[in-house]
Design a protein around this motif. Sequence first.
Motif, PDB file in Angstrom:
ATOM      1  N   THR A 105      20.156  13.504   1.614  1.00 52.81           N
ATOM      2  CA  THR A 105      21.253  12.819   2.095  1.00 52.81           C
ATOM      3  C   THR A 105      20.895  11.912   3.013  1.00 52.81           C
ATOM      4  OG1 THR A 105      22.281  14.720   1.299  1.00 52.81           O
ATOM      5  CG2 THR A 105      23.761  12.904   2.445  1.00 52.81           C
ATOM      6  N   ILE A 106      19.979  12.201   4.156  1.00 52.36           N
ATOM      7  CA  ILE A 106      20.125  11.169   5.295  1.00 52.36           C
ATOM      8  C   ILE A 106      19.203  10.263   4.983  1.00 52.36           C
ATOM      9  CG2 ILE A 106      19.177  11.356   7.759  1.00 52.36           C
ATOM     10  CD1 ILE A 106      20.680  13.949   8.205  1.00 52.36           C
ATOM     11  N   VAL A 107      18.341  10.471   4.344  1.00 49.15           N
ATOM     12  CA  VAL A 107      17.061   9.384   3.805  1.00 49.15           C
ATOM     13  C   VAL A 107      17.990   8.254   2.940  1.00 49.15           C
ATOM     14  CG1 VAL A 107      15.278   9.106   2.169  1.00 49.15           C
ATOM     15  CG2 VAL A 107      15.084  10.755   3.832  1.00 49.15           C
ATOM     16  N   ILE A 108      18.770   8.867   2.086  1.00 51.51           N
ATOM     17  CA  ILE A 108      19.423   7.565   1.341  1.00 51.51           C
ATOM     18  C   ILE A 108      20.441   7.082   2.343  1.00 51.51           C
ATOM     19  CG2 ILE A 108      21.199   7.565  -0.683  1.00 51.51           C
ATOM     20  CD1 ILE A 108      19.601   9.734  -1.853  1.00 51.51           C
ATOM     21  N   LEU A 109      21.152   7.704   3.191  1.00 46.11           N
ATOM     22  CA  LEU A 109      21.898   7.085   4.144  1.00 46.11           C
ATOM     23  C   LEU A 109      21.279   6.014   4.825  1.00 46.11           C
ATOM     24  CD1 LEU A 109      25.035   8.381   4.604  1.00 46.11           C
ATOM     25  CD2 LEU A 109      23.958   8.495   6.825  1.00 46.11           C
ATOM     26  N   VAL A 110      20.154   6.380   5.372  1.00 43.78           N
ATOM     27  CA  VAL A 110      19.265   5.460   6.101  1.00 43.78           C
ATOM     28  C   VAL A 110      18.656   4.363   5.307  1.00 43.78           C
ATOM     29  CG1 VAL A 110      17.111   5.254   7.700  1.00 43.78           C
ATOM     30  CG2 VAL A 110      18.535   7.251   7.959  1.00 43.78           C
ATOM     31  N   ASP A 111      18.378   4.609   3.961  1.00 50.72           N
ATOM     32  CA  ASP A 111      18.048   3.559   3.095  1.00 50.72           C
ATOM     33  C   ASP A 111      18.889   2.625   3.055  1.00 50.72           C
ATOM     34  OD1 ASP A 111      15.898   2.777   1.454  1.00 50.72           O
ATOM     35  OD2 ASP A 111      17.604   3.053  -0.341  1.00 50.72           O
ATOM     36  N   ALA A 112      20.069   2.763   2.776  1.00 52.34           N
ATOM     37  CA  ALA A 112      21.374   2.076   2.840  1.00 52.34           C
ATOM     38  C   ALA A 112      21.424   0.897   3.943  1.00 52.34           C
ATOM     39  CB  ALA A 112      22.738   2.528   2.706  1.00 52.34           C
ATOM     40  N   ILE A 113      21.292   1.672   5.324  1.00 50.77           N
ATOM     41  CA  ILE A 113      21.198   1.131   6.451  1.00 50.77           C
ATOM     42  C   ILE A 113      20.082  -0.181   6.536  1.00 50.77           C
ATOM     43  CG2 ILE A 113      20.923   0.987   8.897  1.00 50.77           C
ATOM     44  CD1 ILE A 113      22.277   3.931   8.826  1.00 50.77           C
ATOM     45  N   PHE A 114      18.928   0.498   5.996  1.00 52.70           N
ATOM     46  CA  PHE A 114      17.808  -0.626   5.754  1.00 52.70           C
ATOM     47  C   PHE A 114      18.119  -1.817   5.004  1.00 52.70           C
ATOM     48  CE2 PHE A 114      14.621   2.268   7.710  1.00 52.70           C
ATOM     49  CZ  PHE A 114      13.431   1.380   8.166  1.00 52.70           C
ATOM     50  N   ALA A 115      18.818  -1.332   3.918  1.00 53.39           N
ATOM     51  CA  ALA A 115      19.274  -2.487   2.906  1.00 53.39           C
ATOM     52  C   ALA A 115      19.892  -3.363   3.522  1.00 53.39           C
ATOM     53  CB  ALA A 115      19.738  -1.525   1.531  1.00 53.39           C
ATOM     54  N   ILE A 116      20.863  -3.181   4.346  1.00 53.18           N
ATOM     55  CA  ILE A 116      21.960  -4.034   5.030  1.00 53.18           C
ATOM     56  C   ILE A 116      21.099  -4.590   6.131  1.00 53.18           C
ATOM     57  CG2 ILE A 116      23.988  -4.199   6.436  1.00 53.18           C
ATOM     58  CD1 ILE A 116      24.919  -1.723   4.936  1.00 53.18           C
ATOM     59  N   ALA A 117      20.290  -4.181   6.961  1.00 54.17           N
ATOM     60  CA  ALA A 117      19.651  -4.794   7.971  1.00 54.17           C
ATOM     61  C   ALA A 117      18.639  -5.689   7.689  1.00 54.17           C
ATOM     62  CB  ALA A 117      19.124  -3.692   8.839  1.00 54.17           C
ATOM     63  N   THR A 118      17.992  -5.560   6.223  1.00 55.63           N
ATOM     64  CA  THR A 118      16.830  -6.384   5.765  1.00 55.63           C
ATOM     65  C   THR A 118      17.405  -7.432   4.909  1.00 55.63           C
ATOM     66  OG1 THR A 118      16.039  -4.912   4.366  1.00 55.63           O
ATOM     67  CG2 THR A 118      15.097  -4.666   6.695  1.00 55.63           C
ATOM     68  N   ARG A 119      18.456  -7.623   4.601  1.00 53.16           N
ATOM     69  CA  ARG A 119      18.901  -8.195   3.356  1.00 53.16           C
ATOM     70  C   ARG A 119      18.376  -9.501   3.320  1.00 53.16           C
ATOM     71  NH1 ARG A 119      23.067  -7.584   6.814  1.00 53.16           N
ATOM     72  NH2 ARG A 119      24.231  -9.797   7.485  1.00 53.16           N
ATOM     73  N   THR A 120      18.218 -10.331   4.676  1.00 50.74           N
ATOM     74  CA  THR A 120      17.679 -11.651   4.561  1.00 50.74           C
ATOM     75  C   THR A 120      15.967 -11.872   4.543  1.00 50.74           C
ATOM     76  OG1 THR A 120      17.863 -11.536   6.946  1.00 50.74           O
ATOM     77  CG2 THR A 120      19.612 -12.456   5.466  1.00 50.74           C
ATOM     78  N   ILE A 121      15.328 -10.729   4.710  1.00 51.67           N
ATOM     79  CA  ILE A 121      13.988 -10.661   4.987  1.00 51.67           C
ATOM     80  C   ILE A 121      13.161 -10.203   3.500  1.00 51.67           C
ATOM     81  CG2 ILE A 121      12.070  -9.624   6.144  1.00 51.67           C
ATOM     82  CD1 ILE A 121      14.145  -8.581   8.199  1.00 51.67           C
ATOM     83  N   GLY A 122      12.328 -11.111   3.238  1.00 48.84           N
ATOM     84  CA  GLY A 122      11.394 -10.913   1.873  1.00 48.84           C
ATOM     85  C   GLY A 122      12.030 -10.865   0.509  1.00 48.84           C
ATOM     86  N   VAL A 123      13.222 -11.603   0.452  1.00 46.68           N
ATOM     87  CA  VAL A 123      13.833 -11.928  -0.736  1.00 46.68           C
ATOM     88  C   VAL A 123      13.643 -13.380  -1.251  1.00 46.68           C
ATOM     89  CG1 VAL A 123      15.842 -11.787  -2.241  1.00 46.68           C
ATOM     90  CG2 VAL A 123      15.524 -10.034  -0.273  1.00 46.68           C
ATOM     91  N   PRO A 124      12.804 -13.769  -2.110  1.00 46.42           N
ATOM     92  CA  PRO A 124      12.317 -15.042  -2.400  1.00 46.42           C
ATOM     93  C   PRO A 124      13.436 -15.978  -2.735  1.00 46.42           C
ATOM     94  CG  PRO A 124      11.660 -13.457  -4.320  1.00 46.42           C
ATOM     95  CD  PRO A 124      12.172 -12.599  -3.151  1.00 46.42           C
ATOM     96  N   PHE A 125      14.457 -15.365  -3.312  1.00 45.97           N
ATOM     97  CA  PHE A 125      15.179 -16.379  -3.877  1.00 45.97           C
ATOM     98  C   PHE A 125      16.490 -16.679  -2.827  1.00 45.97           C
ATOM     99  CE2 PHE A 125      13.450 -14.355  -7.520  1.00 45.97           C
ATOM    100  CZ  PHE A 125      12.626 -15.494  -8.018  1.00 45.97           C
TER     101      PHE A 125
END
Lengths: 259, 379
Positions: B359-379
């Motif tokens: 559960t916590i891993v998936i929670l932290v993964d969501a936080i990662f997704a939000i925090a890094t939303r501008t990094i490394g996405v080519p388009f």
Amino acid sequence: MSTPIVDLQGIVTRFGDLLVHDGLELKVERGDIVSLIGGSGSGKTTLLRHLIGLTAPVSGTVMMFGEPLLSGAQHEQRARRRRFGVLFQQGALFSALNVSQNIAFPLRELRVASQAEIDALVLRKLAMVELEPAHALLMPSELSGGMIKRVALARALALEPELLLLDEPTAGLDPDLSLSFVELIRSLHRRLHLTIVLVTHDIDTLMALSTKVAVLADRKIVSCAPVEETIALDHPFVSRFFKAVIDRRRIAPVAGVQD
Amino acid sequence: MSAVPSDRANHRPGIRIDPSGRGVLRLHGDWTLRLLTPQIRAIRQHLRTAPPDARWVLDEVTRLDSFGAVLLWQAWRRAWPADLSLPDDLRALFEEIAASDRQPLPQQGLRTPADHLVLLGRAALHFRDHVLDFVRLFGGIVLDFLHLLRTPQDWPLREISANVFKVGVRAMPVAALVGFLIGVALSYLSALQLRAYGADVFIVNILGLGIIRELGPVLVSVLVAGRSGSAMTAQLGVMRVTEEIDALAAMGVSRSLRLVLPKVIALSIAMPLLVLWTSAMALFGGMVSASLQLGLTYGFFIETLPGVVPLANLYIALSKGFVFGLLIALIACHFGLRVKPNTESLSANTTASVVSAITIVILVDAIFAIATRTIGVPF
């Protein structure tokens, strides 16, 4: 003469190259309290495990109540096992169940008694081992060593056994508790007409309880006789075992050296 | 007339009802659990039909144990019958039953609404305990780490290396298998959709981004939580049950330095590597599937991949692996140290460890997704 309760015939046990029992014979008559003694590693506990049916000897027969222990159909074997109760050294209480559930467990499994009867029987067994009804809801982890033994004894008595097998009943109890536990076993033996086989290291327990002492040495039962006869026996293990008591009694007054 | 077939020779218990019809019940045989069991239904039937004012004659009962006595006592509605003929040696047992019957067996009480409130409060306090314990454990690890930086000779290197082998190297085959199959499945499904739009080449973008950035780290975390997290909790739990942890403390060895820290460091090292390994395997599976489904060559796949997946994604994946590994190990140790010395507690804590870790891993993964939303996405 009636058939013996326990009759071990030509038991041979081997662990790899180690020969533990070699043609061992032992008879236990109804109403006897037989103490099994022997040096450590002499196979006392293994012998007890044969009696319970947890292990089987390489050859020889374990006769219980006049029939081979491991014979007949599944339900016959199970019925035979219900005729004896076992008190394990550490109690072996089910840690997930409370005291009354532990005692009720074998009765519940039998599916013969109703809930009201089970409750009454649990009360009865608690009283038998001198515990209060208030202890019924305690969990095994909340019990002291002496209480664990008592609850385990109550559980061993749940199915009204004719034979009781005790593995080191007083190990880990202080002298006072072990004395009262021995008294308890003795009174239960008298009241319930039990036959008892126990493994023990404790000389006081042995002297207080046994009607007979079986000496396990040299891979055989070298003697099975009342205590006095056993003490008089000329065997190196026996004289060492009992000499310890005699020495202890002689040393006792000297031990209190003033300084 | 014989109510229950009687057999005196082997002491079968039975009830004979007197033919006079005045309700006299004569009991005989061994009233013991063993002999009553085979015919308990018939016996109960007869006890139930006995009239309340019946005369009970127990003079021919040869043996009686507490089960037999309780059975009769219940049939007498837990009171002495008015008309009873009972030999003295049996009377004692009934008196004992009657005496213990006066004090009922305590039962676990039913819950009242107030109890539910108490339970809720207790759950909240319990959660607070967990959080505080967890923070304390984490703080302890940080302090240990600082201690190790100052005294390098104290590094538990053997333990760390053993743990890396156990949680990392040993997990490689199963991680590879799972990764490969997920890659195949993902590629197969995407290929079906992409072909409908004629956008076959974008399979590389989808697999590359999806697997490297998201799926790889999460997949490995779930695997490792189930595989190594549960093992760590169970190991610490058993050591607690057998008092091994107390023995360590008695020798003056820090349990967090010797038991917890090596696990945490080992999993923090091994997880990023496992993420790399599993993602590679998943991409390989996707590549195989893509070449079979869409006819994309391996060479094209490998050449296109670095172009469409910016390198930042790999760094995100590796840092995710590190953080998830740290969390899984900490959670596993936290629950392992909370095991109480009984079997129930061991299983409950092992379950809780795996469920919380995932559960916590998936929670932290969501936080990662939000925090890094501008990094490394080519388009």
